[in-house]
Design a protein around this motif. Structure first.
Motif, PDB file in Angstrom:
ATOM      1  N   VAL A   6      48.615  46.866  44.274  1.00  0.00           N
ATOM      2  CA  VAL A   6      49.518  48.011  44.808  1.00  0.00           C
ATOM      3  C   VAL A   6      50.510  46.963  45.536  1.00  0.00           C
ATOM      4  O   VAL A   6      51.697  47.655  45.672  1.00  0.00           O
ATOM      5  N   LEU A   7      50.319  45.894  45.722  1.00  0.00           N
ATOM      6  CA  LEU A   7      51.266  45.240  46.474  1.00  0.00           C
ATOM      7  C   LEU A   7      52.616  44.966  45.523  1.00  0.00           C
ATOM      8  O   LEU A   7      53.782  44.646  45.915  1.00  0.00           O
ATOM      9  N   LEU A   8      52.666  45.102  44.181  1.00  0.00           N
ATOM     10  CA  LEU A   8      53.550  45.185  43.400  1.00  0.00           C
ATOM     11  C   LEU A   8      54.437  46.318  43.272  1.00  0.00           C
ATOM     12  O   LEU A   8      55.718  46.098  42.886  1.00  0.00           O
ATOM     13  N   SER A   9      54.078  47.496  43.922  1.00  0.00           N
ATOM     14  CA  SER A   9      54.675  48.543  44.260  1.00  0.00           C
ATOM     15  C   SER A   9      55.582  48.753  45.465  1.00  0.00           C
ATOM     16  O   SER A   9      54.773  48.770  46.498  1.00  0.00           O
ATOM     17  N   GLN A  10      56.855  48.878  45.206  1.00  0.00           N
ATOM     18  CA  GLN A  10      57.560  49.098  46.409  1.00  0.00           C
ATOM     19  C   GLN A  10      57.350  50.392  46.962  1.00  0.00           C
ATOM     20  O   GLN A  10      57.624  50.523  48.251  1.00  0.00           O
ATOM     21  N   THR A  11      57.069  51.418  46.346  1.00  0.00           N
ATOM     22  CA  THR A  11      56.594  52.628  46.917  1.00  0.00           C
ATOM     23  C   THR A  11      55.252  53.017  47.646  1.00  0.00           C
ATOM     24  O   THR A  11      55.162  53.615  48.408  1.00  0.00           O
ATOM     25  N   HIS A  12      54.203  52.180  47.027  1.00  0.00           N
ATOM     26  CA  HIS A  12      52.986  52.466  47.610  1.00  0.00           C
ATOM     27  C   HIS A  12      52.470  51.189  48.350  1.00  0.00           C
ATOM     28  O   HIS A  12      51.355  51.025  48.950  1.00  0.00           O
TER      29      HIS A  12
ATOM     30  N   GLY B 253      57.207  41.273  33.302  1.00  0.00           N
ATOM     31  CA  GLY B 253      58.158  41.290  34.252  1.00  0.00           C
ATOM     32  C   GLY B 253      57.327  41.890  35.670  1.00  0.00           C
ATOM     33  O   GLY B 253      56.680  42.788  35.354  1.00  0.00           O
ATOM     34  N   GLY B 254      57.830  41.348  36.774  1.00  0.00           N
ATOM     35  CA  GLY B 254      57.404  42.219  37.894  1.00  0.00           C
ATOM     36  C   GLY B 254      57.850  43.721  37.862  1.00  0.00           C
ATOM     37  O   GLY B 254      56.931  44.400  38.469  1.00  0.00           O
ATOM     38  N   LEU B 255      58.911  43.928  37.363  1.00  0.00           N
ATOM     39  CA  LEU B 255      59.257  45.464  37.437  1.00  0.00           C
ATOM     40  C   LEU B 255      58.439  46.036  36.376  1.00  0.00           C
ATOM     41  O   LEU B 255      58.149  47.292  36.601  1.00  0.00           O
ATOM     42  N   GLY B 256      58.048  45.712  35.312  1.00  0.00           N
ATOM     43  CA  GLY B 256      57.236  46.490  34.215  1.00  0.00           C
ATOM     44  C   GLY B 256      55.965  46.531  34.636  1.00  0.00           C
ATOM     45  O   GLY B 256      55.266  47.627  34.842  1.00  0.00           O
ATOM     46  N   LEU B 257      55.289  45.507  35.460  1.00  0.00           N
ATOM     47  CA  LEU B 257      54.083  45.648  36.175  1.00  0.00           C
ATOM     48  C   LEU B 257      53.971  46.701  37.372  1.00  0.00           C
ATOM     49  O   LEU B 257      53.130  47.642  37.706  1.00  0.00           O
TER      50      LEU B 257
ATOM     51  N   GLN C 160      55.934  49.394  37.440  1.00  0.00           N
ATOM     52  CA  GLN C 160      56.116  50.574  36.967  1.00  0.00           C
ATOM     53  C   GLN C 160      54.692  51.020  36.396  1.00  0.00           C
ATOM     54  O   GLN C 160      54.147  52.383  36.646  1.00  0.00           O
ATOM     55  N   ARG C 161      53.928  50.049  36.058  1.00  0.00           N
ATOM     56  CA  ARG C 161      52.476  50.369  35.558  1.00  0.00           C
ATOM     57  C   ARG C 161      51.838  50.595  36.752  1.00  0.00           C
ATOM     58  O   ARG C 161      50.952  51.825  36.627  1.00  0.00           O
ATOM     59  N   VAL C 162      51.868  50.359  38.031  1.00  0.00           N
ATOM     60  CA  VAL C 162      51.178  50.656  39.193  1.00  0.00           C
ATOM     61  C   VAL C 162      51.647  52.099  39.430  1.00  0.00           C
ATOM     62  O   VAL C 162      50.799  52.995  39.822  1.00  0.00           O
ATOM     63  N   ASP C 163      53.004  52.174  39.398  1.00  0.00           N
ATOM     64  CA  ASP C 163      53.569  53.490  39.999  1.00  0.00           C
ATOM     65  C   ASP C 163      53.122  54.503  38.831  1.00  0.00           C
ATOM     66  O   ASP C 163      52.841  55.947  39.366  1.00  0.00           O
ATOM     67  N   ARG C 164      52.965  54.220  37.760  1.00  0.00           N
ATOM     68  CA  ARG C 164      52.474  55.213  36.791  1.00  0.00           C
ATOM     69  C   ARG C 164      51.030  55.870  36.985  1.00  0.00           C
ATOM     70  O   ARG C 164      50.970  57.251  36.748  1.00  0.00           O
ATOM     71  N   ALA C 165      50.213  54.743  37.383  1.00  0.00           N
ATOM     72  CA  ALA C 165      49.081  55.397  37.568  1.00  0.00           C
ATOM     73  C   ALA C 165      48.942  56.198  38.616  1.00  0.00           C
ATOM     74  O   ALA C 165      48.198  57.056  38.942  1.00  0.00           O
ATOM     75  N   PHE C 166      49.663  55.909  39.859  1.00  0.00           N
ATOM     76  CA  PHE C 166      49.631  56.901  40.933  1.00  0.00           C
ATOM     77  C   PHE C 166      50.075  58.450  40.733  1.00  0.00           C
ATOM     78  O   PHE C 166      49.665  59.346  40.901  1.00  0.00           O
ATOM     79  N   ALA C 167      51.189  58.338  39.792  1.00  0.00           N
ATOM     80  CA  ALA C 167      51.826  59.660  39.290  1.00  0.00           C
ATOM     81  C   ALA C 167      50.708  60.155  38.412  1.00  0.00           C
ATOM     82  O   ALA C 167      50.705  61.481  38.618  1.00  0.00           O
ATOM     83  N   LEU C 168      50.093  59.956  37.545  1.00  0.00           N
ATOM     84  CA  LEU C 168      49.011  60.226  36.865  1.00  0.00           C
ATOM     85  C   LEU C 168      47.836  60.953  37.620  1.00  0.00           C
ATOM     86  O   LEU C 168      47.411  61.902  37.436  1.00  0.00           O
ATOM     87  N   ALA C 169      47.540  60.084  38.679  1.00  0.00           N
ATOM     88  CA  ALA C 169      46.351  60.501  39.460  1.00  0.00           C
ATOM     89  C   ALA C 169      46.936  61.801  40.258  1.00  0.00           C
ATOM     90  O   ALA C 169      46.154  62.790  40.414  1.00  0.00           O
TER      91      ALA C 169
END
Length: 477
Positions: free
Chosen positions: A280-286, A357-361, A363-372
């Protein structure tokens, strides 16, 4: 001296070796990847153990088999294995397939080297150093140390060992004779490796003081203070607190800032088990969920979970490089760990990071939160589904209440009957091969499903399928 006769099988025949491997690769791509990631295929082909033993023909014999038989065995192994990359596999904290990570794993296995010296693994010793530097930077450290370990449990155990060594360096030579009774502190929701580690290191499980958690599963700092005072009054020496960022069942994040304050007041080593939640450290949002993690002395982080780096990829990160370590800090990294041979776990993460890239990873984290979040909202709309609690992570915990129990929450045997629902549904889904999802009781709560939304291939349609399938499987209950 007469020429030695070539060994049986393909030894000494590079053409035949290459032909075999191409055939195996085709089987892998077709059976494990194409079919193993298709929603049209089964997640598993369940067989009882005795039947499976017969189907696999496990006996090892004196004579070798033909290449046709070997290829068929490859197909059989894949066919009867659980497809953890399948979009309906929700059972573990790891799932899904990243092709770049898989490419890294194939290269790693093909080179068959060990990560212990620059002499035999120059590329990977330098690569590991850079990957660990990047992970430490995300924690918030500009320097430090670290190593890839064979799983988060070992990372946690190494952290306990380091904390003990920092407090009592004589224990390396003198062993337990150099130690007073020690106490370490962790929450009721911690990973079982903390107690296992205490036993393995000779501290004993009684040295682990269990701190209370709140209704969401987060460590209560006030009870941590109380437990420290109690341990001291009993003659024990506190030396470590292990906080958790992303607990296994509820996905809880301990309040690290408040826990770090307690550790600072008492001079205790702070370890953060972020094996599950570290990505989750990769996500600026979370990333706020891990606020304060930079104050830790050590962090365990498993990119093979949420980032889909592939098993296994587990890092132990250390803030400090100035302490009097018991291992060499040069490029020959073998002395850092208990192992002699150590597999290369950095390439799969490095190659995936290079591709995404860090941005792609992120997005992967943020997408998991959105689907949850989508799944949570769908659960709220459907009759017969009840959330255990509002999740803050991607662990979505809920009950499926079958038709026969709806509206009967006040019945004295309601909880007992509800506890039997999840095991029945799990058996039905596994034997059907339609999906896999874990369940467990928790405290006074009856068995509930723990849905993990981590596979980057998942879509809203997969969330809908999960709920629809539970309704189909449980309509007669």
């Amino acid at each position: 001296m007469a020429d030695l006769k070539p060994l049986s099988s393909l030894d000494g025949d590079p053409v035949a070796t290459e032909a075999l491997l191409w055939d195996v690769f085709r089987i892998i791509v077709d059976e494990a990847i194409r079919k193993g990631t298709s929603a049209c295929e089964k997640v598993c082909e369940w067989k009882e153990p005795e039947e499976l033993k017969q189907l696999l023909d496990l006996e090892l014999r004196s004579q070798g088999e033909s290449q046709e038989q070997i290829l068929e065995r490859c197909r059989t192994v894949i066919h009867y294995s659980v497809k953890t990359c399948h979009p309906r596999f929700f059972n573990q904290l790891f799932s899904g397939l990243d092709p770049h990570s898989l490419a890294g794993r194939i290269i790693t296995e093909s080179l068959n080297t060990s990560q212990y010296t620059y002499e035999i693994a120059p590329v990977f010793v330098l690569m590991e150093e850079e990957v660990l530097r990047k992970l430490r930077a995300l924690v918030g450290w500009s320097s430090g140390d670290g190593v890839f370990c064979p799983g988060g449990s070992i990372s946690n155990i190494y952290a306990v060992n380091l904390a003990r060594y920092q407090r009592y360096p004589d224990c390396k030579q003198r062993g337990l004779r150099a130690l007073p009774p020690l106490a370490l502190f962790t929450s009721k929701e911690c990973h079982y490796s903390i107690k296992k580690g205490a036993a393995f290191l000779g501290l004993g499980t009684d040295s682990v003081r269990v701190v209370k958690v709140d209704e969401r599963g987060k460590m209560i700092p006030e009870d941590l203070e109380r437990q420290i005072s109690l341990a001291e009054a009993e003659g024990a020496v506190p030396f470590l607190v292990s906080a958790t960022s992303g607990t296994t069942v509820l996905g809880a994040f301990d309040p690290l800032e408040a826990i770090a304050d307690v550790c600072q007041r008492h001079g205790l080593w702070l370890h953060v088990d972020a094996a599950w939640g570290g990505s989750v450290l990769l996500s600026q949002t979370h990333k706020r969920l891990l606020a304060g993690i930079q104050r830790a002395n050590s962090v365990a982080w498993n990119p093979h979970k949420l980032l889909t780096a592939g098993l296994q990829c587990s890092a132990l990160l250390l803030q400090d490089t100035s302490q009097d370590k018991f291992y060499d800090v040069a490029l020959d990294t073998g002395d850092k760990v208990v192992q002699c041979g150590r597999r290369v776990d950095c390439l799969k993460l490095w190659l995936m990071w290079k591709a995404q890239g860090g941005l792609g990873l992120e997005q992967r984290v943020d997408r998991a939160f959105a689907l949850a979040r989508y799944l949570v909202e769908e659960i709220k709309k459907r009759e017969g589904f009840e959330l255990v609690m509002e999740p803050e992570f991607i662990n979505v915990c809920f009950w499926f209440v079958p038709p026969s129990l709806r509206g009967k929450q006040e019945s004295p045997d309601y909880s007992e009957k509800l506890a039997k629902v999840a095991p029945v549904l799990k058996e039905r889904m596994v034997k059907k091969g339609s999906m896999m999802i874990g369940y467990q009781p928790h405290g006074a709560r009856a068995n509930f499903f723990r849905m993990i939304v981590a596979n980057p291939m998942l879509t809203k349609a997969d969330m809908d399928f999960l709920l629809d399938e539970l309704e189909r499987l449980g309509q007669d209950l």
